[in-house]
Design a protein around this motif. Sequence first.
Motif, PDB file in Angstrom:
ATOM      1  N   GLY A  31       0.786  -1.222   0.000  1.00  0.00           N
ATOM      2  CA  GLY A  31       0.000   0.000   0.000  1.00  0.00           C
ATOM      3  C   GLY A  31       0.816   1.269   0.000  1.00  0.00           C
ATOM      4  O   GLY A  31       0.279   2.353  -0.080  1.00  0.00           O
ATOM      5  N   ARG A  32       2.147   1.149   0.065  1.00  0.00           N
ATOM      6  CA  ARG A  32       3.009   2.331   0.119  1.00  0.00           C
ATOM      7  C   ARG A  32       4.256   2.129  -0.734  1.00  0.00           C
ATOM      8  O   ARG A  32       4.654   1.023  -1.013  1.00  0.00           O
ATOM      9  N   ALA A  33       4.874   3.225  -1.090  1.00  0.00           N
ATOM     10  CA  ALA A  33       6.133   3.189  -1.831  1.00  0.00           C
ATOM     11  C   ALA A  33       7.148   4.074  -1.129  1.00  0.00           C
ATOM     12  O   ALA A  33       6.858   5.216  -0.797  1.00  0.00           O
ATOM     13  N   ALA A  34       8.342   3.545  -0.882  1.00  0.00           N
ATOM     14  CA  ALA A  34       9.395   4.337  -0.245  1.00  0.00           C
ATOM     15  C   ALA A  34      10.043   5.275  -1.247  1.00  0.00           C
ATOM     16  O   ALA A  34      10.324   6.426  -0.945  1.00  0.00           O
ATOM     17  N   TYR A  35      10.296   4.784  -2.448  1.00  0.00           N
ATOM     18  CA  TYR A  35      10.872   5.583  -3.531  1.00  0.00           C
ATOM     19  C   TYR A  35      10.057   5.348  -4.784  1.00  0.00           C
ATOM     20  O   TYR A  35       9.479   4.281  -4.986  1.00  0.00           O
ATOM     21  N   TRP A  36      10.038   6.364  -5.651  1.00  0.00           N
ATOM     22  CA  TRP A  36       9.238   6.352  -6.872  1.00  0.00           C
ATOM     23  C   TRP A  36      10.067   6.992  -7.970  1.00  0.00           C
ATOM     24  O   TRP A  36      10.779   7.960  -7.733  1.00  0.00           O
ATOM     25  N   CYS A  37       9.988   6.443  -9.188  1.00  0.00           N
ATOM     26  CA  CYS A  37      10.680   7.080 -10.311  1.00  0.00           C
ATOM     27  C   CYS A  37       9.640   7.760 -11.203  1.00  0.00           C
ATOM     28  O   CYS A  37       8.450   7.452 -11.118  1.00  0.00           O
ATOM     29  N   PRO A  38      10.058   8.674 -12.074  1.00  0.00           N
ATOM     30  CA  PRO A  38       9.110   9.395 -12.936  1.00  0.00           C
ATOM     31  C   PRO A  38       8.320   8.486 -13.872  1.00  0.00           C
ATOM     32  O   PRO A  38       7.289   8.886 -14.394  1.00  0.00           O
ATOM     33  N   ASN A  39       8.784   7.244 -14.060  1.00  0.00           N
ATOM     34  CA  ASN A  39       8.077   6.303 -14.928  1.00  0.00           C
ATOM     35  C   ASN A  39       7.073   5.447 -14.166  1.00  0.00           C
ATOM     36  O   ASN A  39       6.489   4.525 -14.721  1.00  0.00           O
ATOM     37  N   GLY A  40       6.872   5.751 -12.890  1.00  0.00           N
ATOM     38  CA  GLY A  40       5.847   5.082 -12.095  1.00  0.00           C
ATOM     39  C   GLY A  40       6.297   3.824 -11.378  1.00  0.00           C
ATOM     40  O   GLY A  40       5.491   3.171 -10.727  1.00  0.00           O
ATOM     41  N   HIS A  41       7.561   3.459 -11.459  1.00  0.00           N
ATOM     42  CA  HIS A  41       8.056   2.296 -10.739  1.00  0.00           C
ATOM     43  C   HIS A  41       8.297   2.679  -9.281  1.00  0.00           C
ATOM     44  O   HIS A  41       8.677   3.812  -8.998  1.00  0.00           O
ATOM     45  N   VAL A  42       8.088   1.743  -8.375  1.00  0.00           N
ATOM     46  CA  VAL A  42       8.204   2.038  -6.954  1.00  0.00           C
ATOM     47  C   VAL A  42       9.112   1.036  -6.254  1.00  0.00           C
ATOM     48  O   VAL A  42       9.329  -0.071  -6.736  1.00  0.00           O
ATOM     49  N   LEU A  43       9.629   1.443  -5.104  1.00  0.00           N
ATOM     50  CA  LEU A  43      10.445   0.590  -4.257  1.00  0.00           C
ATOM     51  C   LEU A  43       9.679   0.356  -2.967  1.00  0.00           C
ATOM     52  O   LEU A  43       9.299   1.315  -2.280  1.00  0.00           O
ATOM     53  N   ASP A  44       9.449  -0.891  -2.647  1.00  0.00           N
ATOM     54  CA  ASP A  44       8.724  -1.277  -1.447  1.00  0.00           C
ATOM     55  C   ASP A  44       9.488  -0.814  -0.200  1.00  0.00           C
ATOM     56  O   ASP A  44      10.694  -1.027  -0.103  1.00  0.00           O
ATOM     57  N   PRO A  45       8.810  -0.195   0.761  1.00  0.00           N
ATOM     58  CA  PRO A  45       9.502   0.287   1.956  1.00  0.00           C
ATOM     59  C   PRO A  45      10.105  -0.824   2.815  1.00  0.00           C
ATOM     60  O   PRO A  45      10.957  -0.555   3.649  1.00  0.00           O
ATOM     61  N   SER A  46       9.719  -2.077   2.604  1.00  0.00           N
ATOM     62  CA  SER A  46      10.292  -3.159   3.413  1.00  0.00           C
ATOM     63  C   SER A  46      11.729  -3.477   3.014  1.00  0.00           C
ATOM     64  O   SER A  46      12.422  -4.188   3.733  1.00  0.00           O
ATOM     65  N   VAL A  47      12.199  -2.957   1.889  1.00  0.00           N
ATOM     66  CA  VAL A  47      13.570  -3.237   1.464  1.00  0.00           C
ATOM     67  C   VAL A  47      14.499  -2.040   1.683  1.00  0.00           C
ATOM     68  O   VAL A  47      15.657  -2.075   1.289  1.00  0.00           O
ATOM     69  N   THR A  48      14.010  -1.004   2.310  1.00  0.00           N
ATOM     70  CA  THR A  48      14.850   0.145   2.683  1.00  0.00           C
ATOM     71  C   THR A  48      14.303   0.720   3.988  1.00  0.00           C
ATOM     72  O   THR A  48      13.103   0.890   4.137  1.00  0.00           O
ATOM     73  N   ARG A  49      15.188   0.950   4.925  1.00  0.00           N
ATOM     74  CA  ARG A  49      14.777   1.460   6.247  1.00  0.00           C
ATOM     75  C   ARG A  49      15.549   2.726   6.572  1.00  0.00           C
ATOM     76  O   ARG A  49      16.595   3.004   5.993  1.00  0.00           O
ATOM     77  N   GLN A  50      15.064   3.468   7.530  1.00  0.00           N
ATOM     78  CA  GLN A  50      15.733   4.703   7.943  1.00  0.00           C
ATOM     79  C   GLN A  50      16.994   4.375   8.744  1.00  0.00           C
ATOM     80  O   GLN A  50      16.959   3.596   9.695  1.00  0.00           O
ATOM     81  N   CYS A  51      18.089   4.975   8.344  1.00  0.00           N
ATOM     82  CA  CYS A  51      19.364   4.786   9.035  1.00  0.00           C
ATOM     83  C   CYS A  51      19.317   5.458  10.402  1.00  0.00           C
ATOM     84  O   CYS A  51      19.009   6.651  10.484  1.00  0.00           O
ATOM     85  N   PRO A  52      19.632   4.732  11.475  1.00  0.00           N
ATOM     86  CA  PRO A  52      19.636   5.355  12.797  1.00  0.00           C
ATOM     87  C   PRO A  52      20.804   6.322  12.984  1.00  0.00           C
ATOM     88  O   PRO A  52      20.789   7.152  13.883  1.00  0.00           O
ATOM     89  N   GLY A  53      21.798   6.238  12.109  1.00  0.00           N
ATOM     90  CA  GLY A  53      22.952   7.119  12.212  1.00  0.00           C
ATOM     91  C   GLY A  53      22.721   8.492  11.624  1.00  0.00           C
ATOM     92  O   GLY A  53      22.964   9.509  12.259  1.00  0.00           O
ATOM     93  N   CYS A  54      22.215   8.535  10.374  1.00  0.00           N
ATOM     94  CA  CYS A  54      22.072   9.836   9.703  1.00  0.00           C
ATOM     95  C   CYS A  54      20.623  10.206   9.382  1.00  0.00           C
ATOM     96  O   CYS A  54      20.346  11.325   8.972  1.00  0.00           O
ATOM     97  N   GLY A  55      19.689   9.257   9.537  1.00  0.00           N
ATOM     98  CA  GLY A  55      18.274   9.557   9.328  1.00  0.00           C
ATOM     99  C   GLY A  55      17.788   9.433   7.894  1.00  0.00           C
ATOM    100  O   GLY A  55      16.613   9.623   7.618  1.00  0.00           O
ATOM    101  N   ILE A  56      18.682   9.089   6.961  1.00  0.00           N
ATOM    102  CA  ILE A  56      18.307   8.949   5.558  1.00  0.00           C
ATOM    103  C   ILE A  56      17.753   7.544   5.312  1.00  0.00           C
ATOM    104  O   ILE A  56      18.176   6.578   5.926  1.00  0.00           O
ATOM    105  N   HIS A  57      16.825   7.411   4.387  1.00  0.00           N
ATOM    106  CA  HIS A  57      16.213   6.122   4.070  1.00  0.00           C
ATOM    107  C   HIS A  57      16.916   5.392   2.931  1.00  0.00           C
ATOM    108  O   HIS A  57      16.488   4.329   2.511  1.00  0.00           O
ATOM    109  N   ASP A  58      17.985   5.934   2.431  1.00  0.00           N
ATOM    110  CA  ASP A  58      18.719   5.338   1.309  1.00  0.00           C
ATOM    111  C   ASP A  58      19.620   4.218   1.829  1.00  0.00           C
ATOM    112  O   ASP A  58      20.816   4.366   2.000  1.00  0.00           O
ATOM    113  N   THR A  59      19.001   3.070   2.121  1.00  0.00           N
ATOM    114  CA  THR A  59      19.724   1.943   2.689  1.00  0.00           C
ATOM    115  C   THR A  59      19.585   0.720   1.794  1.00  0.00           C
ATOM    116  O   THR A  59      18.673   0.629   0.977  1.00  0.00           O
TER     117      THR A  59
END
Length: 84
Positions: A31-59
């Motif tokens: 039901g959600r997308a963590a990342y999205w590209c302009p062509n409509g493809h999405v990245l499931d949030p279960s495969v990327t989490r927020q880094c406890p060190g820097c706070g970015i979700h690019d994991t």
Amino acid sequence: MTNTLVRSTPCAECGADMLWTQNAWGTGETGRAAYWCPNGHVLDPSVTRQCPGCGIHDTVLLNQADGRQQFRCARCGNAFDYPR
């Protein structure tokens, strides 16, 4: 300075930049997308989490077993488990 809203790895389907959505776009089984590209493809949030060190979700998901996932942050290099 690196744009923290753009994922360090491009879309696996088309190669376009992936933009952080704050789970704004609904999609698929989760039901959600963590990342999205302009062509409509999405990245499931279960495969990327927020880094406890820097706070970015690019994991990157390194491993998962027994209900735990191991990640590495693509920005700061921090390795962490989820759930913590």
